[in-house]
Write an enzyme that holds these catalytic residues in place. Structure first.
Site, PDB file in Angstrom:
ATOM      1  N   CYS A 110       0.856  -1.194   0.000  1.00 34.93           N
ATOM      2  CA  CYS A 110       0.000   0.000   0.000  1.00 34.93           C
ATOM      3  C   CYS A 110       0.887   1.238   0.000  1.00 34.93           C
ATOM      4  O   CYS A 110       1.895   1.281   0.710  1.00 34.93           O
ATOM      5  CB  CYS A 110      -0.901  -0.009   1.236  1.00 34.93           C
ATOM      6  SG  CYS A 110      -2.041   1.384   1.324  1.00 34.93           S
ATOM      7  N   HIS A 153      -9.119  -3.440  -3.197  1.00 31.80           N
ATOM      8  CA  HIS A 153      -8.139  -2.751  -2.340  1.00 31.80           C
ATOM      9  C   HIS A 153      -8.487  -1.261  -2.244  1.00 31.80           C
ATOM     10  O   HIS A 153      -8.458  -0.677  -1.152  1.00 31.80           O
ATOM     11  CB  HIS A 153      -6.721  -2.935  -2.903  1.00 31.80           C
ATOM     12  CG  HIS A 153      -5.645  -2.254  -2.112  1.00 31.80           C
ATOM     13  ND1 HIS A 153      -4.671  -2.918  -1.412  1.00 31.80           N
ATOM     14  CD2 HIS A 153      -5.383  -0.923  -1.921  1.00 31.80           C
ATOM     15  CE1 HIS A 153      -3.869  -2.036  -0.816  1.00 31.80           C
ATOM     16  NE2 HIS A 153      -4.277  -0.812  -1.116  1.00 31.80           N
ATOM     17  N   GLU A 154      -8.843  -0.679  -3.381  1.00 28.70           N
ATOM     18  CA  GLU A 154      -9.157   0.759  -3.392  1.00 28.70           C
ATOM     19  C   GLU A 154     -10.501   1.062  -2.719  1.00 28.70           C
ATOM     20  O   GLU A 154     -10.604   2.027  -1.955  1.00 28.70           O
ATOM     21  CB  GLU A 154      -9.150   1.303  -4.832  1.00 28.70           C
ATOM     22  CG  GLU A 154      -7.826   1.165  -5.562  1.00 28.70           C
ATOM     23  CD  GLU A 154      -6.634   1.666  -4.739  1.00 28.70           C
ATOM     24  OE1 GLU A 154      -5.564   1.064  -4.861  1.00 28.70           O
ATOM     25  OE2 GLU A 154      -6.783   2.627  -3.941  1.00 28.70           O
ATOM     26  N   HIS A 157     -10.230   1.251   0.932  1.00 26.91           N
ATOM     27  CA  HIS A 157      -9.734   2.536   1.453  1.00 26.91           C
ATOM     28  C   HIS A 157     -10.895   3.502   1.701  1.00 26.91           C
ATOM     29  O   HIS A 157     -10.837   4.333   2.617  1.00 26.91           O
ATOM     30  CB  HIS A 157      -8.751   3.183   0.472  1.00 26.91           C
ATOM     31  CG  HIS A 157      -7.328   2.718   0.617  1.00 26.91           C
ATOM     32  ND1 HIS A 157      -6.624   2.763   1.790  1.00 26.91           N
ATOM     33  CD2 HIS A 157      -6.471   2.202  -0.302  1.00 26.91           C
ATOM     34  CE1 HIS A 157      -5.399   2.296   1.607  1.00 26.91           C
ATOM     35  NE2 HIS A 157      -5.274   1.941   0.341  1.00 26.91           N
TER      36      HIS A 157
END
Ligand code: K2U
Ligand code: NI
Length: 183
Positions: A110, A153-154, A157
């Site tokens: 990351c 993954h995004e 966030h």
């Protein structure tokens, strides 16, 4: 131009906040931000520019990584078959997903984490994502493989979730049930 100085690191509260949806159609300011985020990712993959500005290579970036509480992220990468995925995603939402899971055999990293965190990160093997694009039109993406991993993954966030939250703390390399390795 976004550089590594603009990217907040672990411990910054922005990385643990749930982001607020963005008005659609997007404002000029939000369009500019998404384009700047896409430019950062492309620059980070350009050896000359990345070297000149000391950019760490990335395939995605989410607004909270810039300390900005907006439900927006950007991705730019080719999957293992060479298909290009280049999107600014506004208010992305996973509307369906497979029971089967998948994980990157190399683990994940990351841009907001300046350390190696080993272990498999179990994610949905296939996801359907609805979002608005930079042009304000609705996008529906059916993703699998590496593309599904990157986009999840995004989107994590945007919900204040870090990749290592998914790693089995007792045995980081335990093979998740009903899962397959990617890459
Ligand atoms: O959100 C970010 O920090 C960007 C991540 C996204 C990501 C990491 C691992 C797996 C999927 C997505 C960076 O791209 S981390 C660096 C990187 C660079 C190239 C390929 C994979 C990871
Ligand atoms: Ni990240």
């Amino acid at each position: 131009m976004i550089t590594m100085d603009d990217i907040v690191r672990e411990g910054h509260p922005s990385l643990r906040e749930k982001t607020r949806e963005v008005p659609v159609p997007p404002s000029e300011e939000d369009i500019q931000l998404l384009n700047d985020m896409l430019d950062f990712i492309k620059n980070s993959q350009n050896e000359e520019i990345a070297g000149e500005y000391n950019l760490r290579a990335g395939v995605g970036l989410a607004a909270p990584q810039l300390g900005i509480n907006k439900r927006m992220c950007a991705v730019h990468f080719e999957d293992l078959k060479g298909k290009l995925y280049s999107y600014g995603l506004i208010n992305p939402k996973i509307i369906s997903h497979s029971v089967e899971q998948a994980y990157l055999s190399s683990g994940e990293g990351c841009l907001s984490v300046d350390r190696d965190v080993e272990g498999y990160v179990p994610r949905n093997a296939r996801v359907t994502v609805k979002a608005f694009g930079i042009d304000g039109n609705e996008i529906k993406l059916r993703l699998r493989g590496y593309a599904a991993i990157v986009v999840q993954h995004e989107i994590d966030h945007l919900d204040g979730v870090m990749f290592y939250d998914h790693i089995n703390q007792e045995n980081p390399f335990a093979i998740p049930d009903n899962s397959k390795p990617i890459g």
